[in-house]
Every structure is written in C-alpha cells, then in structure tokens.
Design a protein around this motif. Structure first.
Motif, PDB file in Angstrom:
ATOM      1  N   MET A  14       0.876  -1.272   0.019  1.00 24.63           N
ATOM      2  CA  MET A  14      -0.024   0.125  -0.099  1.00 24.63           C
ATOM      3  C   MET A  14       0.627   1.216   0.109  1.00 24.63           C
ATOM      4  SD  MET A  14      -2.770   1.268   2.674  1.00 24.63           S
ATOM      5  CE  MET A  14      -3.488   2.969   2.826  1.00 24.63           C
ATOM      6  N   ILE A  15       0.479   2.307  -0.944  1.00 22.31           N
ATOM      7  CA  ILE A  15       1.296   3.419  -1.037  1.00 22.31           C
ATOM      8  C   ILE A  15       0.787   4.441  -0.067  1.00 22.31           C
ATOM      9  CG2 ILE A  15       1.971   5.325  -2.518  1.00 22.31           C
ATOM     10  CD1 ILE A  15       3.398   2.898  -3.285  1.00 22.31           C
ATOM     11  N   LYS A  16       1.912   5.009   0.697  1.00 18.71           N
ATOM     12  CA  LYS A  16       1.473   5.901   1.693  1.00 18.71           C
ATOM     13  C   LYS A  16       2.245   7.174   1.504  1.00 18.71           C
ATOM     14  CE  LYS A  16       1.235   2.324   5.591  1.00 18.71           C
ATOM     15  NZ  LYS A  16       1.909   1.832   6.838  1.00 18.71           N
ATOM     16  N   ALA A  17       3.075   7.363   0.810  1.00 16.56           N
ATOM     17  CA  ALA A  17       3.828   8.335   0.076  1.00 16.56           C
ATOM     18  C   ALA A  17       4.341   8.623  -1.211  1.00 16.56           C
ATOM     19  CB  ALA A  17       5.039   8.714   1.265  1.00 16.56           C
ATOM     20  N   ALA A  18       4.001   9.813  -1.696  1.00 19.75           N
ATOM     21  CA  ALA A  18       4.687  10.019  -3.339  1.00 19.75           C
ATOM     22  C   ALA A  18       5.289  11.385  -3.273  1.00 19.75           C
ATOM     23  CB  ALA A  18       3.203  10.183  -4.016  1.00 19.75           C
ATOM     24  N   PHE A  19       6.188  11.387  -4.185  1.00 24.93           N
ATOM     25  CA  PHE A  19       7.111  12.235  -4.422  1.00 24.93           C
ATOM     26  C   PHE A  19       7.243  12.898  -5.585  1.00 24.93           C
ATOM     27  CE2 PHE A  19       8.385  10.103  -0.397  1.00 24.93           C
ATOM     28  CZ  PHE A  19       8.998  11.046   0.364  1.00 24.93           C
ATOM     29  N   PHE A  20       7.075  14.056  -6.021  1.00 27.66           N
ATOM     30  CA  PHE A  20       7.070  14.442  -7.522  1.00 27.66           C
ATOM     31  C   PHE A  20       8.087  15.726  -7.757  1.00 27.66           C
ATOM     32  CE2 PHE A  20       2.914  13.285  -5.834  1.00 27.66           C
ATOM     33  CZ  PHE A  20       2.488  12.764  -7.162  1.00 27.66           C
ATOM     34  N   ASN A  37      14.738   9.733   1.661  1.00 28.07           N
ATOM     35  CA  ASN A  37      15.238   8.794   3.186  1.00 28.07           C
ATOM     36  C   ASN A  37      14.820   9.585   4.323  1.00 28.07           C
ATOM     37  OD1 ASN A  37      15.700   6.602   1.083  1.00 28.07           O
ATOM     38  ND2 ASN A  37      17.931   7.317   0.938  1.00 28.07           N
ATOM     39  N   SER A  38      15.343  10.787   4.364  1.00 23.57           N
ATOM     40  CA  SER A  38      15.104  11.621   5.474  1.00 23.57           C
ATOM     41  C   SER A  38      13.769  11.873   5.915  1.00 23.57           C
ATOM     42  CB  SER A  38      15.951  12.637   5.659  1.00 23.57           C
ATOM     43  OG  SER A  38      15.069  13.697   4.870  1.00 23.57           O
ATOM     44  N   ILE A  39      12.890  12.079   5.073  1.00 22.01           N
ATOM     45  CA  ILE A  39      11.400  12.107   5.253  1.00 22.01           C
ATOM     46  C   ILE A  39      10.854  10.906   5.696  1.00 22.01           C
ATOM     47  CG2 ILE A  39       9.154  12.578   4.345  1.00 22.01           C
ATOM     48  CD1 ILE A  39      10.574  15.016   3.049  1.00 22.01           C
ATOM     49  N   LEU A  40      10.974   9.769   4.763  1.00 21.47           N
ATOM     50  CA  LEU A  40      10.403   8.276   5.177  1.00 21.47           C
ATOM     51  C   LEU A  40      10.813   7.927   6.504  1.00 21.47           C
ATOM     52  CD1 LEU A  40      10.835   6.654   1.801  1.00 21.47           C
ATOM     53  CD2 LEU A  40       8.731   7.597   2.652  1.00 21.47           C
ATOM     54  N   SER A  41      12.355   8.218   6.990  1.00 24.17           N
ATOM     55  CA  SER A  41      12.594   7.602   8.183  1.00 24.17           C
ATOM     56  C   SER A  41      11.934   8.395   9.466  1.00 24.17           C
ATOM     57  CB  SER A  41      14.197   8.003   8.146  1.00 24.17           C
ATOM     58  OG  SER A  41      14.601   7.668   9.435  1.00 24.17           O
ATOM     59  N   TYR A  42      11.690   9.717   9.054  1.00 24.90           N
ATOM     60  CA  TYR A  42      10.985  10.451  10.357  1.00 24.90           C
ATOM     61  C   TYR A  42       9.674  10.118  10.155  1.00 24.90           C
ATOM     62  CZ  TYR A  42       9.478  14.742  12.866  1.00 24.90           C
ATOM     63  OH  TYR A  42       9.041  15.407  13.811  1.00 24.90           O
ATOM     64  N   LEU A  43       8.953   9.664   9.157  1.00 28.62           N
ATOM     65  CA  LEU A  43       7.643   9.334   9.362  1.00 28.62           C
ATOM     66  C   LEU A  43       7.423   7.733   9.477  1.00 28.62           C
ATOM     67  CD1 LEU A  43       6.217  11.660   6.310  1.00 28.62           C
ATOM     68  CD2 LEU A  43       5.986  11.946   8.945  1.00 28.62           C
ATOM     69  N   LYS A  44       8.495   7.049   9.503  1.00 25.27           N
ATOM     70  CA  LYS A  44       8.486   5.611   9.826  1.00 25.27           C
ATOM     71  C   LYS A  44       7.602   5.041   8.682  1.00 25.27           C
ATOM     72  CE  LYS A  44       9.658   5.588  14.709  1.00 25.27           C
ATOM     73  NZ  LYS A  44       9.922   7.090  14.708  1.00 25.27           N
ATOM     74  N   ILE A  45       8.024   5.475   7.377  1.00 24.34           N
ATOM     75  CA  ILE A  45       7.062   4.772   6.370  1.00 24.34           C
ATOM     76  C   ILE A  45       8.247   4.072   5.528  1.00 24.34           C
ATOM     77  CG2 ILE A  45       6.114   5.306   3.754  1.00 24.34           C
ATOM     78  CD1 ILE A  45       4.979   7.832   5.160  1.00 24.34           C
ATOM     79  N   ARG A  46       8.000   2.903   4.974  1.00 24.90           N
ATOM     80  CA  ARG A  46       9.021   1.902   4.386  1.00 24.90           C
ATOM     81  C   ARG A  46       9.156   2.276   2.957  1.00 24.90           C
ATOM     82  NH1 ARG A  46       7.632  -2.870   3.550  1.00 24.90           N
ATOM     83  NH2 ARG A  46       5.386  -2.438   4.099  1.00 24.90           N
TER      84      ARG A  46
END
Length: 260
Positions: free
Chosen positions: A1-7, A191-200
C-alpha cells in the motif's frame, strides 16, 4: 500500500512547452491526499524558487518538500529532516573566483537565495529555460549556504575542478553549473522524510524525468519516469509513463492502481 508520493517539478509536474502545471496531475495529487497518501515536492530547485514558481499556490496542501536536490528537506514547512551546509571558507573562495571572472553566482540558503553581483548573459540564458528569476542581489554575509549556482560556460569547468577539487560540481546546461560542499541527491532527502515518518521504502512512489531524479529510484519502491524523460532515467524506472503534457502522472497512478 502506497503511503507517500514524491514529485519532481520541471517536466514532471510542469510542462515548459505549454508553460503550465498539468491540471490532471494536480487533480490526481489532490485525490491521493483525500485517500490519505502523503504528497511531497522533490526538486532540484531551491526553497525560495519553489515558492516563487507557485508550487504552494496550486490548491495542494503539500505534506512537505525536498529542495536543492536533496540538500534540504522539510515537513509541513516546519520540521527540517535534512540540511547540508557548505563551509563558509569554500563559499568565500567561490565568490572570489566568480567575481574575478566577471561572472555572477546564486547562493542558496535554506529559505532564501540571492545573487552576488548583477546578472550576466548566462543568467539570462538560464532564465529563458527555467523562468526562475532571482530578485535579490547582495554580498555574502556569512549566511548558511546549501549550495551555489554559477552562471558560466562549460569552458570554465576544468579550471573550477582544479581550484576546487573537494567540492561537488554538476554541469546541468551550457550556461550553468551547480557547485556544492558534498555529495547529496534527491534520494537522500526522500530517505530523511521516510525515516522521520516511519514509512517503508516499499510504501513510497516517486516521479521524475532527469538525471538528478535517478536517485529517487533507490529511495522508493516504485519510480516512474515521464515519457519525455532522458533514456538513462527510463532505464532506472520501474515504469515509463506518457509525456508530462499527456497526463503521464495520472496514467501511472491508474496503472499501479493507486487511483481507480
């Protein structure tokens, strides 16, 4: 399941041929947010440029942004997850070099930017393509600098590398070269944002078109290259979608069933 998107912005969200943001892409991003997916800008543009280019006036409440090709990352305009600062002595030396060659240079800070001297012809060539006017001109006052943009021809590159071997040089066009204090890329910012939000990583998707976007492919589970992207970027992508002007973002989201 996608939880974050980067554009990415240029040639991904924004079509420089028609000089506009693609309406279908913006509508799809809004729909993603409505469904609980966090959405982020991920650009080589600096923070000030993102604001002046209108990214925060599109009716999208971005969850955060990555600017300066990964040197700066921020959540909700308040929580800084990454900030890579150049040494002041390197900045001062670059300024002296540029002025000695009658060249101008843009200094990029976390939230602002400025030119060290009046614009030159290479600056105006840059403007013709990116429509990215830097309105402030003043001397360096020991600000925190994320990176520099020297408006200069490629004929100067060898001399630059000889004088500044410890800095990172990225020639993006015949009229401009980015010079930074250390290696960084958009993937670092993601990586820094995903790590902070605990999103894989596997729960994130990214979109881009240019060489600087390849690092996004290693930071997210799915990397989509626009149809108008460079061949090297297409090879790194999980999926190549349509061109920016042909609803490429929306078509990719439908392909992966992120939107229905």
């Amino acid at each position: 399941m996608i939880k974050a998107a980067f554009f990415d912005v240029d040639w991904t969200l924004f079509d420089h041929k028609s000089n506009q943001f693609i309406a279908s892409s913006l509508a799809s991003i809004k729909k993603m947010q409505e469904e609980g997916i966090k959405v982020f800008i991920c650009s080589a543009r600096n923070t000030k440029s993102l604001y002046e280019f209108g990214l925060f006036s599109l009716g999208i409440d971005w969850d955060g942004f990555i600017s300066s090709a990964g040197a700066f990352a921020c959540l909700n305009k308040t929580v800084v997850t990454r900030k890579l600062i150049m040494r002041k002595k390197d900045v001062s030396s670059l300024i002296s070099f540029a002025l000695s060659k009658n060249l101008t240079m843009q200094l990029v800070t976390p939230w602002d930017r400025f030119l060290i001297s009046e614009p030159n012809n290479y600056y105006f060539l840059y403007q013709e393509v990116f429509h990215d006017e830097c309105k402030s001109i003043h001397s360096f006052k020991n600000e925190e600098v994320l990176g520099t943009l020297l408006y200069a021809p490629s004929s100067i590159d060898e001399e630059l590398k000889e004088k500044f071997p410890d800095l990172v040089h990225f020639r993006f066009a015949d009229y401009g070269i980015d010079i930074n204090g250390g290696e960084h890329n958009k993937g670092d910012g993601i990586n820094s944002i995903l790590s902070y939000l605990k999103i894989r990583k596997e729960e994130a998707i990214s979109f881009g078109d240019d060489i600087q976007d390849i690092s996004m492919s290693t930071a997210t589970g799915i990397f989509v290259c626009m149809g108008n992207g460079k061949e090297e970027v297409k090879k790194a992508a999980n999926y190549v979608t349509s061109n920016v002007e042909n609803d490429g973002i929306t078509k990719a989201l439908l392909h992966f069933k992120i939107l229905r």
